[in-house]
Design an enzyme around this catalytic site. Sequence first.
Site, PDB file in Angstrom:
ATOM      1  N   SER A  95       0.839  -1.219   0.000  1.00 36.51           N
ATOM      2  CA  SER A  95       0.000   0.000   0.000  1.00 36.51           C
ATOM      3  C   SER A  95       0.864   1.255   0.000  1.00 36.51           C
ATOM      4  CB  SER A  95      -0.899   0.038   1.234  1.00 36.51           C
ATOM      5  OG  SER A  95      -1.850  -0.978   1.174  1.00 36.51           O
ATOM      6  N   GLN A 126      -0.431   8.803  -1.725  1.00 36.04           N
ATOM      7  CA  GLN A 126      -0.289  10.017  -2.527  1.00 36.04           C
ATOM      8  C   GLN A 126       0.106  11.217  -1.671  1.00 36.04           C
ATOM      9  OE1 GLN A 126      -3.686  10.782  -5.050  1.00 36.04           O
ATOM     10  NE2 GLN A 126      -3.509   8.841  -6.110  1.00 36.04           N
ATOM     11  N   GLY A 127      -0.827  11.661  -0.791  1.00 35.07           N
ATOM     12  CA  GLY A 127      -0.689  12.952  -0.116  1.00 35.07           C
ATOM     13  C   GLY A 127       0.677  13.211   0.478  1.00 35.07           C
ATOM     14  N   GLU A 185      -3.887  19.086   4.243  1.00 31.01           N
ATOM     15  CA  GLU A 185      -5.048  18.287   3.844  1.00 31.01           C
ATOM     16  C   GLU A 185      -6.155  18.483   4.869  1.00 31.01           C
ATOM     17  OE1 GLU A 185      -3.972  14.212   2.810  1.00 31.01           O
ATOM     18  OE2 GLU A 185      -2.056  14.946   2.063  1.00 31.01           O
ATOM     19  N   HIS A 244     -12.271   6.585   1.723  1.00 27.89           N
ATOM     20  CA  HIS A 244     -11.778   7.843   1.155  1.00 27.89           C
ATOM     21  C   HIS A 244     -12.877   8.404   0.260  1.00 27.89           C
ATOM     22  CE1 HIS A 244      -9.254  10.781  -0.813  1.00 27.89           C
ATOM     23  NE2 HIS A 244      -8.284  10.500   0.041  1.00 27.89           N
ATOM     24  N   ARG A 248     -13.012  13.020   6.906  1.00 28.31           N
ATOM     25  CA  ARG A 248     -13.209  12.115   5.770  1.00 28.31           C
ATOM     26  C   ARG A 248     -14.536  11.373   5.771  1.00 28.31           C
ATOM     27  NH1 ARG A 248      -7.506   9.201   4.594  1.00 28.31           N
ATOM     28  NH2 ARG A 248      -6.716  11.122   3.722  1.00 28.31           N
ATOM     29  N   HIS A 306     -10.453   2.617   2.304  1.00 22.71           N
ATOM     30  CA  HIS A 306      -9.104   3.198   2.230  1.00 22.71           C
ATOM     31  C   HIS A 306      -8.162   2.717   3.332  1.00 22.71           C
ATOM     32  CE1 HIS A 306      -6.111   6.133   1.110  1.00 22.71           C
ATOM     33  NE2 HIS A 306      -6.200   6.785   2.248  1.00 22.71           N
ATOM     34  N   ARG A 311      -8.945   8.386  11.153  1.00 24.98           N
ATOM     35  CA  ARG A 311      -7.543   8.773  10.976  1.00 24.98           C
ATOM     36  C   ARG A 311      -7.414  10.117  10.257  1.00 24.98           C
ATOM     37  NH1 ARG A 311      -3.794   8.298   6.984  1.00 24.98           N
ATOM     38  NH2 ARG A 311      -5.155   7.063   5.643  1.00 24.98           N
ATOM     39  N   LEU A 336       1.700   6.811   6.920  1.00 24.62           N
ATOM     40  CA  LEU A 336       3.116   6.525   6.648  1.00 24.62           C
ATOM     41  C   LEU A 336       3.942   6.828   7.905  1.00 24.62           C
ATOM     42  CD1 LEU A 336       3.564   8.081   3.057  1.00 24.62           C
ATOM     43  CD2 LEU A 336       3.303   5.670   3.634  1.00 24.62           C
TER      44      LEU A 336
HETATM   45  C1  SIN Z   1      -4.691  11.194   0.244  1.00 23.65           C
HETATM   46  O1  SIN Z   1      -3.710  11.555  -0.391  1.00 23.65           O
HETATM   47  O2  SIN Z   1      -5.793  11.726   0.162  1.00 23.65           O
HETATM   48  C2  SIN Z   1      -4.551  10.044   1.177  1.00 23.65           C
HETATM   49  C3  SIN Z   1      -3.704  10.429   2.303  1.00 23.65           C
HETATM   50  C4  SIN Z   1      -3.983   9.549   3.473  1.00 23.65           C
HETATM   51  O3  SIN Z   1      -4.828   8.685   3.425  1.00 23.65           O
HETATM   52  O4  SIN Z   1      -3.360   9.759   4.519  1.00 23.65           O
END
Ligand code: SIN
Length: 499
Positions: free
Chosen positions: A44, A49-50, A116, A230, A275, A330, A365, A371
Amino acid sequence: MDHSTTDVLVLGSGIAGLSAALGAAREGASVTVATKATQPEGASTWWAQGGIAVARTAPRRFKEDIHTASSGTSDPEALDVLVQNADAAVRDVLIDTLEVDFDTGGDGASFDYGREAAHSEDRILHVDASTGKHIHEPFLNCLAAHDRVAIRGNTAAIDLLERDGAVHGALLKSGDEVRRLHAGATVLATGGIGALYGRSTNPAGATGDGIAMAHRAGATTTDMEFVQFHPTVCVADGDPFLVSEAVRGEGAVLRNAAGDRFMPAVHEDAELAPRDVVARAVEQEHKRTGRVVLDVSSFDFAETFPDLTAMCAEHGVDPSAGIPVVPAEHFLCGGVDVDTHGRASLDRLYAVGECARTGVHGANRLASTSLLEGLVWGLRAGTDATGTTVPSQPVSISTTGAGSPPPDEALRAAFERLQQAMDEHVGLRRTPDGLQQARHDIRSIGADVDAWMDPSARRGVHELRSACTGARLIAEAAAANETSVGCHYMERPDAPSAS
Ligand code: SIN
């Protein structure tokens, strides 16, 4: 290196598993990483991305944001561990060791910290909107070159070697070969449960193997009802793909089929609401009007998100016409219950990353903390896991069944039935009746799988067995929790609500 024993066995090869391997190898341990993945995309982490959030100069605000996103349910001790170790771990491993080239601002010297949903300040290190692969590939290369680490790809763990409340390695399957690998300590880092749902941002192999093996061995799991969806996954030609929350952080808005924005009427933070709130609203507007798009016209999408622009092109999506989105599974906030060093309730067993429940996320979360959690807990668990001795006597386990293998079609159909039960009844909105129906369906699929089970069964059977166990744990935890909180939403008029 003797491959029938290892000091530390790590199951899984995302950021959490690789951090555990690095932590243990730095202590001088021999480490074996066994992973189902045959390529980096199998983890995963590669798909993240983010980015990765850090505390910068405001650790207290970072903690508050995580706690608020969790609807006040995150564990204070776990939060302290995460936030106090965040910046040093990122500096040590990602910047100094792996030399990840995080984006810098206009001056080229300081980092371009992103934001974000539900973050009160800019604190997310990123590389374009494909941060995961820019971390994952150098990490794999670094460990592949490490003389104390052996990475065994295309190798699935199918059971833990448990004896008297302690775990001494795992039964591993590579191709048709099944054999025991004994270890002083075993670290589960097998990721999430995305494959239990029809639509997920996880890679296909996310069948919850670590959680299921730990449960079978007697370890405790917690918070399994908290499955995060997500809100913005693009469904166009080909596989669905994630459209990072960073896009909404940059100013993109959600519109229904009539072209109307709907989030301002739902939550004061509109598109940057938590979210679960955005995901439920997207689902509802999609059902009501037939289509939801991300309108990215307020900024230069191609310049800000070149990777996502390329992905849109690959899938035949023209971002200037709005990116069509729906919610998708997600992240699992719960998992194998662990302490601040990743220690599970069985001796010599650790869990890190998405398969673990550290308490950081509670019921929901905050973006770009997964990460980080994997990195911090991975290092701590790997360091802690060293120094135990490999058992001198082989550990035998009773393996179930001498079943007969199912035809491919039956296996596929059983998996689809499981996904259907989870989508319909254990998704964004749940009801007591729906959960009861799901538990019934899961039990019936599980009975089919039991009849097929045998250690030499092909990998898909073992994966479906894990998926059934995970699904059962999620549905049971959801049925036992009558309170709507975070990503667990019980739809019924008299449901008590925590928020
Ligand atoms: C996203 O880039 O929207 C996902 C980031 C995340 O799930 O922490």
